[in-house]
Structures are given as structure tokens and as C-alpha cells.
Design an enzyme around this catalytic site. Sequence first.
Site, PDB file in Angstrom:
ATOM      1  N   LYS A 260     143.286 -60.508 -14.092  1.00 56.34           N
ATOM      2  CA  LYS A 260     142.712 -61.915 -14.280  1.00 56.34           C
ATOM      3  C   LYS A 260     141.586 -61.965 -13.134  1.00 56.34           C
ATOM      4  O   LYS A 260     141.844 -62.072 -11.972  1.00 56.34           O
ATOM      5  CB  LYS A 260     143.859 -62.888 -14.118  1.00 56.34           C
ATOM      6  CG  LYS A 260     143.348 -64.330 -14.206  1.00 56.34           C
ATOM      7  CD  LYS A 260     144.297 -65.484 -14.189  1.00 56.34           C
ATOM      8  CE  LYS A 260     143.745 -66.783 -13.947  1.00 56.34           C
ATOM      9  NZ  LYS A 260     144.859 -67.978 -13.766  1.00 56.34           N
ATOM     10  N   LYS A 272     141.672 -80.095 -12.519  1.00 51.77           N
ATOM     11  CA  LYS A 272     142.646 -79.839 -11.162  1.00 51.77           C
ATOM     12  C   LYS A 272     142.606 -81.064 -10.348  1.00 51.77           C
ATOM     13  O   LYS A 272     141.332 -81.690 -10.241  1.00 51.77           O
ATOM     14  CB  LYS A 272     142.574 -78.641 -10.626  1.00 51.77           C
ATOM     15  CG  LYS A 272     143.174 -77.610 -11.190  1.00 51.77           C
ATOM     16  CD  LYS A 272     143.221 -76.133 -10.380  1.00 51.77           C
ATOM     17  CE  LYS A 272     143.584 -74.945 -11.108  1.00 51.77           C
ATOM     18  NZ  LYS A 272     145.239 -74.975 -11.322  1.00 51.77           N
ATOM     19  N   ARG A 346     145.766 -66.902 -19.130  1.00 48.13           N
ATOM     20  CA  ARG A 346     146.486 -66.258 -20.240  1.00 48.13           C
ATOM     21  C   ARG A 346     145.610 -66.091 -21.423  1.00 48.13           C
ATOM     22  O   ARG A 346     145.610 -65.167 -22.164  1.00 48.13           O
ATOM     23  CB  ARG A 346     147.750 -67.054 -20.446  1.00 48.13           C
ATOM     24  CG  ARG A 346     147.275 -68.507 -20.990  1.00 48.13           C
ATOM     25  CD  ARG A 346     148.757 -69.328 -21.102  1.00 48.13           C
ATOM     26  NE  ARG A 346     149.276 -69.638 -19.611  1.00 48.13           N
ATOM     27  CZ  ARG A 346     150.252 -70.440 -19.137  1.00 48.13           C
ATOM     28  NH1 ARG A 346     150.910 -70.976 -20.261  1.00 48.13           N
ATOM     29  NH2 ARG A 346     150.603 -70.616 -18.104  1.00 48.13           N
TER      30      ARG A 346
HETATM   31  N1  BES Z   1     145.418 -70.428 -11.355  1.00 47.76           N
HETATM   32  C1  BES Z   1     146.368 -71.124 -11.800  1.00 47.76           C
HETATM   33  C2  BES Z   1     147.615 -70.857 -11.177  1.00 47.76           C
HETATM   34  C3  BES Z   1     147.815 -71.167  -9.786  1.00 47.76           C
HETATM   35  C4  BES Z   1     148.026 -72.444  -9.242  1.00 47.76           C
HETATM   36  C5  BES Z   1     147.877 -70.249  -8.817  1.00 47.76           C
HETATM   37  C6  BES Z   1     148.176 -72.578  -7.931  1.00 47.76           C
HETATM   38  C7  BES Z   1     148.377 -70.302  -7.637  1.00 47.76           C
HETATM   39  C8  BES Z   1     148.373 -71.509  -7.137  1.00 47.76           C
HETATM   40  C9  BES Z   1     146.426 -71.378 -13.367  1.00 47.76           C
HETATM   41  O1  BES Z   1     145.254 -70.957 -13.969  1.00 47.76           O
HETATM   42  C10 BES Z   1     146.961 -72.495 -13.706  1.00 47.76           C
HETATM   43  O2  BES Z   1     145.933 -73.529 -13.547  1.00 47.76           O
HETATM   44  N2  BES Z   1     147.912 -72.491 -14.260  1.00 47.76           N
HETATM   45  C11 BES Z   1     148.580 -73.909 -14.840  1.00 47.76           C
HETATM   46  C12 BES Z   1     149.229 -73.593 -16.080  1.00 47.76           C
HETATM   47  C13 BES Z   1     149.564 -74.893 -16.714  1.00 47.76           C
HETATM   48  C14 BES Z   1     148.487 -75.583 -17.299  1.00 47.76           C
HETATM   49  C15 BES Z   1     150.433 -74.489 -18.129  1.00 47.76           C
HETATM   50  C16 BES Z   1     149.628 -74.366 -13.446  1.00 47.76           C
HETATM   51  O3  BES Z   1     150.338 -73.343 -13.142  1.00 47.76           O
HETATM   52  O4  BES Z   1     149.709 -75.381 -13.564  1.00 47.76           O
HETATM   53 ZN    ZN Z   2     144.078 -69.972 -12.931  1.00 45.19          ZN
HETATM   54 MN    MN Z   3     143.874 -72.741 -14.402  1.00 44.98          MN
END
Ligand code: BES
Ligand code: ZN
Ligand code: MN
Length: 492
Positions: A260, A272, A346
Site C-alpha cells: 500500500k 481524519k 483496501r
Molecule cells: N491509513 C489508515 C490506517 C491507520 C490509521 C494506520 C492509524 C495506522 C494508524 C487507513 O487508511 C484508515 O484510515 N483506515 C480506517 C478504516 C475505517 C474507515 C474502516 C481506520 O482504521 O479508521
Molecule cells: Zn490509509
Molecule cells: Mn485512510
Amino acid sequence: MKVGDFQTEETDVIALGIYEVDNGLAPLVESVDKVLGGIISNLMQLGDFKGKLKQVATLYTNGRIYSPRVSLIGYGKVEKLSQENIRQVSAKHMQSLRDLGVKRVTIPISDDISGFHIEAIVEGAKLGLYTFDQHKTEGLGEKEELEELTFLLVDESRMSVIEQSIRLATTIVDGTALARDLVNQPANYLTPAILAEKAQLVAKEKKLKCEIFDLARLQEEKFGAMLGVSQGSLEEPRFVILEYGFEEADKKDTLVLVGKGITFDSGGLSLKSSSGMETMKDDMAGAAAVLGVMQAIGEFKPDLHVVGLIAASENMPSGTAQRPGDVVTSYGGKTIEILNTDAEGRLVLADALGYAKNFEPKAVIDLATLTGAVVTSLGRYAAGAMGTNQELMDQLILAAEKTHERVWQLPLWDDYEEALESEVADIKNTGDGTAGAIAGGIFLKKFTEDYPWVHIDIGGTAFDIKGSSYISKGGSGYGVRLLIQFVRNWCC
Ligand code: BES
Ligand code: ZN
Ligand code: MN
């Protein structure tokens, strides 16, 4: 690497590892102690140095040997010795010597030392001395740097074995340092296009095949999920295909590694929070690890066909960004309903994993900072691993134990699939908010039906790991050592 005698070596320090034992010194240490008039045994008798894990003591030789100093490092109890302990100890020792201002370190090694032991010393030393200060303009002159590490052998017949261990460890460390550098690089310095250029440089240096899909090509190839993620950004996406062992690819097993490569994850329109965004330059750590592994593989030359796929994009909010509720068509033709634009990893992986099928792989492993949920589940000490082939999984678990880049298997039971069913498309990109790391895995599984596959969620292990002396703040380089160890077990 030298064959010789510690008494006549010109160096700033002789470094010696000492076990915490009651029954005297090891023969090598004893011989150093003897020429120094017993200052080591005296120190130990006084109880000032016991050889406890990571304990350091520096002694001054007062002209009795060429080296002005001898530095002792505690290895702890011999029965608790592990490769991981050696890495930790070696890092701690070299850091303390660097801080002392030492430039040249000599490590005399006994005849019975194993190649694994040497590998661990080199890994610990080099990874422990890693720094990233490209963007610092102040205080650089005052920083101490250790310049040279020499192993001193007594038995010349061990030379080639030990040399091979040093070379291998150096290759692995270089791959890890490359991954760390890329992760540490801010997103304004590392865009998808620049990441692809770096991959091209690595390919050129290691004689790998490298193909890069730009925006137009991605549109042509119908990478619909990735294009959806990138459409909110001013930066163009890139898809990188690196290949090692391509000349006789049809005669060899193919391993595909997928990373990724979100160079910055703002969340998109599902924005975010400010604090949630602070470290999101690290969201390409999977891609960085894949590139680090490919660089090492080009050096290590296993008898395999290895493909590295990097899906690089930014995830930004704007008037052109994709919206929650949008439906996109992935590379393989499956449709995805986007409910949360922050579940973008994903999406880019859906296309990349679909593309992986073209190589008819024996195994596919993806690395991704996919979820925050995996940090909640496992913290910063293990990545979450999920997959469709237990044999492949077991091999990775084995490699994880050896490298201490740990993984913990999570289930991908069918029960979890319901949460991702969509009313309007084949699947939606978020679940019901429970089992977040598994939901990510379940989503990816839909795009990996054609080959054995394991997904490694490195959300917790890619950045700011605590409590290890050889992993600094920032990018950890997680995954490079793990995957190289996996390849070493898998192919030879
Ligand atoms: N890159 C993030 C995941 C992440 C967050 C990795 C904090 C390390 C530290 C990913 O793209 C993401 O934002 N995932 C979401 C998924 C959710 C929206 C289903 C998450 O984990 O909140
Ligand atoms: Zn991400
Ligand atoms: Mn994300």
C-alpha cells in the site's frame, strides 16, 4: 573483517561481549584480560560490571595494547541468549560508543561464533545507528558518527562464512534503511510520482525490470478503485511493477509482494481529525517495505521470480474527490460501494491484488498500514496477519519469530462477510465498525480468490515503535527483514 591479533590493532576501541556467568570469563575475554593485567576480572570481582543485559563499561588500557579503550557489553544470561537479544545488545553498545565520540570499533570474535550471531551483531549495530536528518540544518557538526566496524578473526578458516553473514546482514539492513528513509520522508517530498522514481532507481541499480503505469495508463488498464482514491488529489497516482528473476520467470515459482503506497492519507472527504492525520505520511510503509525487499532480493539473488507491486496515491479531499456513496469498478471488474473514503488502502489494494493474478503466483503477500483497529488489537509489537493459505501463513509466522518482526494471525471466517455486503455493488468498503482489522482482510479476500494469499496489516508496526534499541522513532522499516527471511526459507 580482518584476521589478526587484538594487541596490535589500531582502533579506538576493542568491543567485547560478556555473559552474566559465575564461572569465569570466556577464553577470548580472558586473553584480553591477561594482557591488560586483569582489569576486566578485577572490575567483575568488584561487582561493578556483571554482564547484565545491555550493561556497558568502558576501560582504559593505558598503553598496554594499541587500542586506548576496551568496552564491555553485557549479554545477560547465556541460556536466555537469542538473536533478538544480540541485536538489542549490539545496538545499545554501538550507540554508547558513538556517543563517546568513538570512530573505529574492533570486535574480536571467537572461533565458535555462528553466522547467525554475526548477522545479529551487524543488524543491531547498523539499524541502531540509523538516523534520518536530511531536513535538519542545525546542530549537524556536533553530531558524533561511528565510521568503521571491524571484525577481528583468529581462525582464518572461518573467514568466508563470516564474510557471507556480514554481507547478507548488510543487504538486509540497507533494505530496511531504505524503507525507513521513504517512510520518514514527508509527503511534500515523497509524492506518488517521486516514489515511483525511487523504485526505478532501485531497479536500475539492482538490474530489476521496472514498469510504471501513469494516470493515462491506469485509466486504460481500468484501475477504477485506485483512480477513485487519487481523483481528489493534485498529485497523479502511480502503479509500479518491479520484477526480479524475470528472464526465466516461466521456469520458476512466482512470489508477488504488494505494498500500500498512500503517500498521504487525509481520509479524503471522510476527513481524519488533525491528530489522526499527523503521522499519515507513513501510509506508504507497505510500499516502502516492498521496495526495500526488492532491493535486497536483487542483491541476495534467490532462485525465484519475485514481483513487487506498489499502488501509490494520495488520499485528499477536494471538489474532485470521490464521495461516500460512489461506486467504482476495480481492475478485475468487481464493483465497490465507497462508504468511507478513509478506507482507501483496501481500494488501491483491490486493483493491485487483481493485477497480481496476471503473474499466476504461487503466493501473494501484501503489506499495508490498513487499519487503526489493528493498533487497538495488537499495539505496536505485532502486525495482524490474515490469509487464505495456512501453509503460507505458517511460513510467515516462522520468519516472524526469527526476525522479531512479529505477526499475529487473525481469522477470516465467513461469518465476518455479512458486514461488507452492499445493497448496490458487489461489496462495500467498510464493515459495521466491529473487528476493523478483520473487516479489512475480509474485503481484500474478495480480490484474491485465485492464489494463496496473506495480508499483513502493519498499521501498528510501521511507525514509532517503542522499547527497541535498534528501532528509532519514525519509520521502523517493518516487513523488510520479515520478508527476506521468508524468502530465504521459502526458496532455498
Ligand atoms: N491509513 C489508515 C490506517 C491507520 C490509521 C494506520 C492509524 C495506522 C494508524 C487507513 O487508511 C484508515 O484510515 N483506515 C480506517 C478504516 C475505517 C474507515 C474502516 C481506520 O482504521 O479508521
Ligand atoms: Zn490509509
Ligand atoms: Mn485512510
